[in-house]
Design a protein around this motif. Sequence first.
Motif, PDB file in Angstrom:
ATOM      1  N   VAL A  73     -17.557 -39.820  49.734  1.00 40.34           N
ATOM      2  CA  VAL A  73     -16.326 -40.391  49.185  1.00 40.34           C
ATOM      3  C   VAL A  73     -16.497 -40.678  47.697  1.00 40.34           C
ATOM      4  CG1 VAL A  73     -14.767 -42.392  49.262  1.00 40.34           C
ATOM      5  CG2 VAL A  73     -15.547 -41.338  51.388  1.00 40.34           C
ATOM      6  N   ALA A  74     -17.631 -41.228  47.324  1.00 38.93           N
ATOM      7  CA  ALA A  74     -17.904 -41.518  45.909  1.00 38.93           C
ATOM      8  C   ALA A  74     -17.950 -40.229  45.086  1.00 38.93           C
ATOM      9  CB  ALA A  74     -19.219 -42.278  45.773  1.00 38.93           C
ATOM     10  N   GLN A  75     -18.555 -39.160  45.634  1.00 38.77           N
ATOM     11  CA  GLN A  75     -18.607 -37.877  44.922  1.00 38.77           C
ATOM     12  C   GLN A  75     -17.208 -37.315  44.692  1.00 38.77           C
ATOM     13  OE1 GLN A  75     -20.974 -35.386  47.432  1.00 38.77           O
ATOM     14  NE2 GLN A  75     -22.943 -36.188  46.684  1.00 38.77           N
ATOM     15  N   ILE A  76     -16.364 -37.386  45.722  1.00 39.51           N
ATOM     16  CA  ILE A  76     -15.000 -36.861  45.594  1.00 39.51           C
ATOM     17  C   ILE A  76     -14.205 -37.677  44.582  1.00 39.51           C
ATOM     18  CG2 ILE A  76     -12.817 -36.528  46.829  1.00 39.51           C
ATOM     19  CD1 ILE A  76     -14.524 -35.816  49.303  1.00 39.51           C
ATOM     20  N   LYS A  77     -14.335 -38.998  44.626  1.00 39.48           N
ATOM     21  CA  LYS A  77     -13.632 -39.847  43.657  1.00 39.48           C
ATOM     22  C   LYS A  77     -14.057 -39.524  42.236  1.00 39.48           C
ATOM     23  CE  LYS A  77     -12.520 -43.919  46.403  1.00 39.48           C
ATOM     24  NZ  LYS A  77     -12.692 -45.374  46.547  1.00 39.48           N
ATOM     25  N   ALA A  78     -15.360 -39.330  42.035  1.00 40.43           N
ATOM     26  CA  ALA A  78     -15.873 -39.006  40.698  1.00 40.43           C
ATOM     27  C   ALA A  78     -15.336 -37.655  40.243  1.00 40.43           C
ATOM     28  CB  ALA A  78     -17.396 -39.009  40.704  1.00 40.43           C
ATOM     29  N   SER A  84     -12.871 -32.316  37.832  1.00 46.67           N
ATOM     30  CA  SER A  84     -13.575 -31.144  38.346  1.00 46.67           C
ATOM     31  C   SER A  84     -13.297 -30.871  39.826  1.00 46.67           C
ATOM     32  CB  SER A  84     -15.090 -31.316  38.149  1.00 46.67           C
ATOM     33  OG  SER A  84     -15.569 -32.398  38.921  1.00 46.67           O
ATOM     34  N   TYR A  85     -12.510 -31.698  40.472  1.00 46.79           N
ATOM     35  CA  TYR A  85     -12.210 -31.502  41.892  1.00 46.79           C
ATOM     36  C   TYR A  85     -11.235 -30.343  42.038  1.00 46.79           C
ATOM     37  CZ  TYR A  85     -10.934 -32.460  46.725  1.00 46.79           C
ATOM     38  OH  TYR A  85     -10.725 -32.356  48.071  1.00 46.79           O
ATOM     39  N   LYS A  86     -11.600 -29.364  42.839  1.00 51.97           N
ATOM     40  CA  LYS A  86     -10.761 -28.185  43.051  1.00 51.97           C
ATOM     41  C   LYS A  86     -10.139 -28.253  44.439  1.00 51.97           C
ATOM     42  CE  LYS A  86     -12.034 -26.328  39.191  1.00 51.97           C
ATOM     43  NZ  LYS A  86     -11.257 -26.685  38.050  1.00 51.97           N
ATOM     44  N   ILE A  87      -8.870 -27.939  44.500  1.00 53.35           N
ATOM     45  CA  ILE A  87      -8.141 -27.935  45.764  1.00 53.35           C
ATOM     46  C   ILE A  87      -8.134 -26.515  46.309  1.00 53.35           C
ATOM     47  CG2 ILE A  87      -5.888 -28.298  46.853  1.00 53.35           C
ATOM     48  CD1 ILE A  87      -5.386 -30.453  44.723  1.00 53.35           C
ATOM     49  N   ASP A  88      -8.534 -26.366  47.557  1.00 55.79           N
ATOM     50  CA  ASP A  88      -8.563 -25.066  48.217  1.00 55.79           C
ATOM     51  C   ASP A  88      -7.238 -24.876  48.965  1.00 55.79           C
ATOM     52  OD1 ASP A  88      -9.070 -22.739  49.587  1.00 55.79           O
ATOM     53  OD2 ASP A  88     -10.947 -23.444  50.499  1.00 55.79           O
ATOM     54  N   ASN A  89      -6.289 -24.207  48.298  1.00 55.02           N
ATOM     55  CA  ASN A  89      -4.955 -24.032  48.875  1.00 55.02           C
ATOM     56  C   ASN A  89      -4.984 -23.242  50.180  1.00 55.02           C
ATOM     57  OD1 ASN A  89      -3.733 -25.416  46.760  1.00 55.02           O
ATOM     58  ND2 ASN A  89      -3.603 -23.574  45.504  1.00 55.02           N
ATOM     59  N   GLU A  90      -5.852 -22.249  50.267  1.00 54.37           N
ATOM     60  CA  GLU A  90      -5.963 -21.448  51.488  1.00 54.37           C
ATOM     61  C   GLU A  90      -6.391 -22.313  52.669  1.00 54.37           C
ATOM     62  OE1 GLU A  90      -5.274 -18.165  52.018  1.00 54.37           O
ATOM     63  OE2 GLU A  90      -4.469 -18.100  49.977  1.00 54.37           O
ATOM     64  N   ARG A  91      -7.380 -23.153  52.440  1.00 50.04           N
ATOM     65  CA  ARG A  91      -7.872 -24.015  53.520  1.00 50.04           C
ATOM     66  C   ARG A  91      -6.791 -25.005  53.962  1.00 50.04           C
ATOM     67  NH1 ARG A  91     -12.567 -28.553  53.407  1.00 50.04           N
ATOM     68  NH2 ARG A  91     -12.740 -28.801  55.645  1.00 50.04           N
ATOM     69  N   ILE A  92      -6.067 -25.559  53.008  1.00 48.22           N
ATOM     70  CA  ILE A  92      -4.982 -26.493  53.340  1.00 48.22           C
ATOM     71  C   ILE A  92      -3.916 -25.783  54.167  1.00 48.22           C
ATOM     72  CG2 ILE A  92      -3.080 -27.859  52.382  1.00 48.22           C
ATOM     73  CD1 ILE A  92      -4.976 -28.523  50.036  1.00 48.22           C
ATOM     74  N   ALA A  93      -3.550 -24.571  53.758  1.00 47.07           N
ATOM     75  CA  ALA A  93      -2.533 -23.809  54.500  1.00 47.07           C
ATOM     76  C   ALA A  93      -3.013 -23.509  55.918  1.00 47.07           C
ATOM     77  CB  ALA A  93      -2.205 -22.522  53.758  1.00 47.07           C
ATOM     78  N   GLU A  94      -4.281 -23.123  56.066  1.00 47.58           N
ATOM     79  CA  GLU A  94      -4.824 -22.834  57.392  1.00 47.58           C
ATOM     80  C   GLU A  94      -4.803 -24.080  58.279  1.00 47.58           C
ATOM     81  OE1 GLU A  94      -8.707 -21.148  56.945  1.00 47.58           O
ATOM     82  OE2 GLU A  94      -7.942 -19.389  55.887  1.00 47.58           O
ATOM     83  N   ARG A  95      -5.176 -25.208  57.719  1.00 50.46           N
ATOM     84  CA  ARG A  95      -5.182 -26.455  58.494  1.00 50.46           C
ATOM     85  C   ARG A  95      -3.759 -26.874  58.891  1.00 50.46           C
ATOM     86  NH1 ARG A  95     -10.183 -29.472  58.272  1.00 50.46           N
ATOM     87  NH2 ARG A  95     -11.720 -27.812  58.239  1.00 50.46           N
ATOM     88  N   MET A  96      -2.807 -26.644  57.999  1.00 54.19           N
ATOM     89  CA  MET A  96      -1.412 -26.968  58.325  1.00 54.19           C
ATOM     90  C   MET A  96      -0.918 -26.089  59.473  1.00 54.19           C
ATOM     91  SD  MET A  96       0.186 -27.589  54.517  1.00 54.19           S
ATOM     92  CE  MET A  96       1.843 -27.886  55.082  1.00 54.19           C
TER      93      MET A  96
END
Length: 104
Positions: A73-78, A84-96
């Motif tokens: 959680v601390a790594q993601i917040k940082a 530098s946090y990248k959102i993986d749109n493909e993964r989000i779409a697959e999970r949806m």
Amino acid sequence: MAIDFPGLSSVQTAGNRGKVTEQAADKAPRTDTPAAQNTQPAQSDTVRISDAAQALQRSSSSQGNAEVDSDRVAQIKAAIDNGSYKIDNERIAERMLDFEKLLG
């Protein structure tokens, strides 16, 4: 009125029992009138939770016991803070889509 919640323990549904009883008592027809004495009792209502809703409830309660990885959680917040946090749109779409399949 009876409400049946398959898969739920009596402890989970006990919090709402008084409210339903109180509401039913407030709306109960008067029985001291001649017309009320000749009527038949109303059929009781029931509620059934769908299999999909039960599956979602089971999965959410099993995930509720999972431990939180504070370091992750601390790594993601940082990473969010420094951009530098990248959102993986493909993964989000697959999970949806997977979630949609669960619903029906």
